[in-house]
Design an enzyme around this catalytic site. Structure first.
Site, PDB file in Angstrom:
ATOM      1  N   CYS A  41      -0.098 -10.476   3.184  1.00 24.12           N
ATOM      2  CA  CYS A  41       1.291 -10.004   3.281  1.00 24.12           C
ATOM      3  C   CYS A  41       1.325  -8.651   3.978  1.00 24.12           C
ATOM      4  CB  CYS A  41       1.938  -9.892   1.910  1.00 24.12           C
ATOM      5  SG  CYS A  41       3.621  -9.253   2.015  1.00 24.12           S
ATOM      6  N   GLY A  83       4.454 -21.365  11.043  1.00 24.49           N
ATOM      7  CA  GLY A  83       4.797 -20.300  11.984  1.00 24.49           C
ATOM      8  C   GLY A  83       5.738 -20.869  13.026  1.00 24.49           C
ATOM      9  N   GLY A  84       7.035 -20.722  12.777  1.00 29.14           N
ATOM     10  CA  GLY A  84       8.023 -21.142  13.764  1.00 29.14           C
ATOM     11  C   GLY A  84       8.322 -22.615  13.826  1.00 29.14           C
ATOM     12  N   LYS A 140       7.780 -18.722  -4.116  1.00 33.89           N
ATOM     13  CA  LYS A 140       7.691 -17.320  -3.704  1.00 33.89           C
ATOM     14  C   LYS A 140       6.517 -16.643  -4.396  1.00 33.89           C
ATOM     15  CE  LYS A 140       9.839 -13.200  -2.537  1.00 33.89           C
ATOM     16  NZ  LYS A 140       8.967 -12.998  -1.377  1.00 33.89           N
ATOM     17  N   ALA A 141       6.003 -15.615  -3.748  1.00 31.22           N
ATOM     18  CA  ALA A 141       4.879 -14.861  -4.289  1.00 31.22           C
ATOM     19  C   ALA A 141       5.130 -14.470  -5.742  1.00 31.22           C
ATOM     20  CB  ALA A 141       4.655 -13.612  -3.454  1.00 31.22           C
ATOM     21  N   GLY A 162       8.864  -7.164   0.306  1.00 32.34           N
ATOM     22  CA  GLY A 162       8.067  -6.390  -0.638  1.00 32.34           C
ATOM     23  C   GLY A 162       7.770  -7.141  -1.924  1.00 32.34           C
ATOM     24  N   ASN A 191       0.456 -16.224   8.136  1.00 34.89           N
ATOM     25  CA  ASN A 191       1.472 -15.370   7.544  1.00 34.89           C
ATOM     26  C   ASN A 191       2.203 -14.669   8.703  1.00 34.89           C
ATOM     27  OD1 ASN A 191       2.982 -13.786   5.681  1.00 34.89           O
ATOM     28  ND2 ASN A 191       1.276 -13.887   4.238  1.00 34.89           N
TER      29      ASN A 191
HETATM   30  C1  LIG Z   1      11.764 -13.770   4.030  1.00 32.82           C
HETATM   31  C2  LIG Z   1      10.323 -14.203   4.036  1.00 32.82           C
HETATM   32  C3  LIG Z   1       9.563 -14.019   2.884  1.00 32.82           C
HETATM   33  C4  LIG Z   1       8.229 -14.406   2.855  1.00 32.82           C
HETATM   34  N1  LIG Z   1       7.515 -14.232   1.709  1.00 32.82           N
HETATM   35  C5  LIG Z   1       6.218 -14.648   1.646  1.00 32.82           C
HETATM   36  C6  LIG Z   1       5.468 -14.544   0.453  1.00 32.82           C
HETATM   37  O1  LIG Z   1       5.994 -14.109  -0.590  1.00 32.82           O
HETATM   38  N2  LIG Z   1       4.170 -14.952   0.462  1.00 32.82           N
HETATM   39  C7  LIG Z   1       3.581 -15.462   1.589  1.00 32.82           C
HETATM   40  O2  LIG Z   1       2.409 -15.814   1.560  1.00 32.82           O
HETATM   41  N3  LIG Z   1       4.276 -15.604   2.729  1.00 32.82           N
HETATM   42  C8  LIG Z   1       5.580 -15.196   2.787  1.00 32.82           C
HETATM   43  N4  LIG Z   1       6.289 -15.352   3.968  1.00 32.82           N
HETATM   44  C9  LIG Z   1       5.627 -15.946   5.136  1.00 32.82           C
HETATM   45  C10 LIG Z   1       5.934 -17.431   5.276  1.00 32.82           C
HETATM   46  O3  LIG Z   1       5.483 -18.173   4.160  1.00 32.82           O
HETATM   47  C11 LIG Z   1       5.291 -17.997   6.551  1.00 32.82           C
HETATM   48  O4  LIG Z   1       3.883 -17.835   6.463  1.00 32.82           O
HETATM   49  C12 LIG Z   1       5.771 -17.311   7.813  1.00 32.82           C
HETATM   50  O5  LIG Z   1       7.135 -16.975   7.702  1.00 32.82           O
HETATM   51  C13 LIG Z   1       5.561 -18.131   9.075  1.00 32.82           C
HETATM   52  O6  LIG Z   1       6.272 -19.344   9.040  1.00 32.82           O
HETATM   53  P1  LIG Z   1       7.763 -19.540   9.651  1.00 32.82           P
HETATM   54  O7  LIG Z   1       7.769 -18.945  11.007  1.00 32.82           O
HETATM   55  O8  LIG Z   1       7.992 -21.012   9.623  1.00 32.82           O
HETATM   56  O9  LIG Z   1       8.683 -18.812   8.716  1.00 32.82           O
HETATM   57  C14 LIG Z   1       7.632 -14.975   4.014  1.00 32.82           C
HETATM   58  C15 LIG Z   1       8.413 -15.171   5.154  1.00 32.82           C
HETATM   59  C16 LIG Z   1       9.746 -14.808   5.184  1.00 32.82           C
HETATM   60  C17 LIG Z   1      10.552 -15.021   6.430  1.00 32.82           C
END
Ligand SMILES: Cc1cc2nc3c(=O)[nH]c(=O)nc-3n(C[C@H](O)[C@H](O)[C@H](O)COP(=O)(O)O)c2cc1C
Ligand SMILES: Cc1cc2nc3c(=O)[nH]c(=O)nc-3n(C[C@H](O)[C@H](O)[C@H](O)COP(=O)(O)OP(=O)(O)OC[C@H]3O[C@@H](n4cnc5c(N)ncnc54)[C@H](O)[C@@H]3O)c2cc1C
Ligand code: FES
Lengths: 302, 275
Positions: A131, A243-244, A46-47, A73, A192
């Site tokens: 973000c 992404g998905g 996580k970030a 956030g 993202n």
């Molecule tokens: C609940 C949640 C928290 C996320 N927090 C971060 C983050 O802290 N830093 C970041 O770069 N991306 C964050 N993302 C983005 C994911 O790393 C990813 O880029 C994005 O969700 C697309 O992939 P997915 O569709 O497989 O989830 C977050 C996504 C979700 C759903």
């Protein structure tokens, strides 16, 4: 017959091409009962910011059609807390650690990168310049010169591989990816989340306290695939696609579009073992289709 | 220990309350490990056929039978997950993560207090589990369930409590059963003056509540006004249930955000802020 799944992201070697998406897998220890981290290609945590962040007030997440909106956030304990409290668990496993770093100024990014380098807290740094849920976060990945400024500031303080994580919320992602590469990024990760909102007709309010959030999950896959394809045509550094992605077939599509590795994001909420199962599924796909090396898939669809 | 399970469903029964079901599944380890307040995260849509809804949804453990290795949940139909669950047949598989929850109900069955459960809707099942657990550990413990609904036919989750010696107070908005009014109308008389507790010793009440947020807030505020300890089980939406999304948070009285799935779902009422 064994197939080769190993890929390289800059100087980082991943045993399988599947990592976790930052923010969708905590700091690794949450799933200690379920997941053996050494079976992952990498763990992206996580970030982690310079100072502790409390995050946004609830409601922070809601489900939408084939997706999830979030406005967390960037809640996290800060870099020193990461080094003291989170890192020891992660280092018990033989797996590369990617730390996702947001910041409000190039100096913030560089500070966290320096602490990660000094402490041995990461094997690669993913710059979260995209973000959508905090001010001064998204801004960097919307302009090529701002992206370059952050990448260069971090490059100056670390030898660790630098991954620039880009946003789909731009007119054209290609010049931004190019700027990141030119400034010294060793890889690009995309995408993202896609900015959006949801409204509750019954209560006549926004569903998220933050009003807007980032959309993830299957709903954004076509957007992500196109971003990967376009950026793969534009840069020479490897791409981590996300992404998905819900299963191995989705992951294979990202590899075919030009990604060298992929991340399992939202799918972890459904199945925390997804990154391992997707890697197994990619191996099956290779075998069934007569390939011996995952590199045969990368960018095969032109 | 959290496990990822594909358990066999033993029965799915429609209750008299419209849209409400109880579902029993075979999982000896969950039946052994689950405590009152624990929940499971059910995935009724699979990644392979990801339709409109992809997330797991949380459901409280209602009953356990460790000898038979069975667990039961009670649910009402709202959306995709619960609609799918209502169609399950014996022999079908239940895909879940569990038991989940970092802090569950904390009750001392031997304490000379009046254990008062205050519930509404699908908040009653975990209280049923708690009431029976207290009674099993100490048959002379004084345990009461106060539960409410719009109308008598919507009261759910009281199965087996009378037999276990739990006093039941129903509250209905339309007065069709028990006290006409809200659960707080049923609770207030129990809080003042101090009650004679188990064994005749003077002891106050300990309140445990689960249900819709406005109900829990009213119960918590009433208890705090009477200096009565109260534990609340929060029902915020939980996208992952295991602590990795940080999307389920509750704002605590100290200003920090707490993950209700792993730091809760049960909190002392004094720690909670209500928005
Ligand atoms: C609940 C949640 C928290 C996320 N927090 C971060 C983050 O802290 N830093 C970041 O770069 N991306 C964050 N993302 C983005 C994911 O790393 C990813 O880029 C994005 O969700 C697309 O992939 P997915 O569709 O497989 O989830 C977050 C996504 C979700 C759903
Ligand atoms: C710890 C915990 C324990 C729970 N235990 C139980 C339980 O034992 N039994 C049970 O039936 N439910 C329980 N719930 C609630 C349950 O998880 C949700 O109702 C869930 O969203 C239902 O999933 P679904 O896919 O069917 O509907 P969803 O798609 O999630 O919901 C469809 C729509 O209905 C709305 N909605 C959902 N639930 C409610 C509600 N209760 N009241 C009003 N609107 C609603 C949603 O906002 C959404 O717009 C619990 C929740 C938590 C956090
Ligand atoms: S539901 Fe994901 S952290 Fe609590």
């Amino acid at each position: 017959m064994a197939v080769n799944l190993e890929v390289k992201i800059g100087s980082l070697t991943m045993r399988t091409p599947v990592t976790t998406g930052s923010g969708t897998f905590g700091f690794g220890s949450e799933t200690k009962d379920l997941v053996d981290l050494s079976k992952l290609g990498a763990v992206c945590v996580k970030a982690t910011t310079r100072e502790r962040r409390l995050g946004n007030p609830p409601a922070r997440m809601c489900e939408t059609a084939s997706g999830v909106l979030n406005a967390i956030g960037l809640q996290n304990g800060g870099i020193e807390n990461y080094i003291l409290e989170k890192l020891p668990y992660l280092r018990q496993f033989d797996v590369p650690i990617i730390v996702n770093v947001p910041g409000e100024s190039p100096d913030d990014f560089a500070y966290v990168a320096r602490r990660l380098t000094e402490s041995g807290g990461a094997d690669a740094i993913e710059l979260n310049i995209s973000c959508p849920n905090v001010s001064h976060g998204l801004d960097y990945a919307t302009q090529p010169h701002l992206t370059a400024e952050v990448v260069a500031a971090v490059k100056a303080v670390t030898d660790l591989p630098i991954i620039a994580k880009l946003s789909p919320n731009v007119t054209d992602i290609r010049p931004i990816a190019k700027a990141a590469e030119d400034a010294g990024a060793d890889a690009i990760s995309l995408i993202n989340t896609v900015i959006g909102t949801a409204i509750d007709a019954r209560k006549r309010t926004f569903k998220l306290a933050n009003k807007t959030g980032g959309l993830s999950g299957p709903a954004i896959k076509p957007i992500a695939l196109l971003a990967v394809y376009r950026v793969a045509q534009t840069v020479n550094v490897p791409i981590i696609g996300m992404g998905g992605i819900m299963n191995a077939t989705d992951a294979v599509e990202f590899l075919l579009a030009g990604a060298t590795a992929v991340a399992a994001g939202t799918v972890n909420f459904v199945n925390p073992l997804a990154a391992i199962e997707i890697a197994d599924g990619i191996a099956d796909y290779l075998e069934k289709n007569g390939f011996t090396d995952v590199h045969e898939l990368i960018g095969a669809v032109q | 220990m959290i496990r990822k399970r594909t358990a066999t469903i033993v029965s799915v029964q429609a209750l008299a309350a419209p849209g409400h079901y109880v579902l029993t599944f075979d999982d000896p380890e969950t039946a052994r490990d689950a405590r009152p307040g624990h929940f499971i995260a059910v995935g009724a849509t699979t990644p392979a056929n990801a339709g409109s809804s992809i997330l797991r949804k949380p459901f409280s453990i209602y009953k356990v039978d460790p000898d038979a290795g069975l667990c039961t949940i009670l649910f009402s139909v709202y959306g995709p997950t619960t609609s799918t669950m209502a169609l399950y047949k014996p022999g079908d598989k239940l895909d879940f993560l569990g038991p989940l929850g970092g802090r569950v109900f904390d009750a001392d069955p031997q304490a000379a207090v009046h254990h008062v459960m205050v519930g509404g809707g699908y908040g009653v099942p975990p209280l049923n589990f708690l009431a029976k657990t207290i009674k099993a550990a100490n048959p002379s413990a004084k345990v009461t369930l106060i539960y409410g609904a719009r109308s008598a036919n919507l009261l759910v989750g009281d199965d087996g409590l009378r037999e276990a010696g739990v006093e039941i107070i129903a509250c209905t908005d339309d007065g069709s059963l028990g006290v006409k009014g809200r659960v707080t109308d049923g609770l207030a008389p129990l809080l003042a003056p101090p009650i004679l507790g188990a064994g005749g010793a003077s002891g106050g009440a300990c309140v445990y509540t689960c249900g819709p947020t406005p109900m829990m807030r009213a119960v918590a505020e009433l208890c705090m006004a009477h200096n009565t300890p109260c534990q609340v089980s929060m029902e915020t939406p939980m996208p992952c249930g295991i602590g990795i999304c940080v999307g389920c948070v509750l704002k605590k009285a100290d200003g920090t955000f707490s993950r209700t799935c792993t730091d809760g779902p049960v909190y002392p009422a004094t720690e909670v802020t209500w928005q």
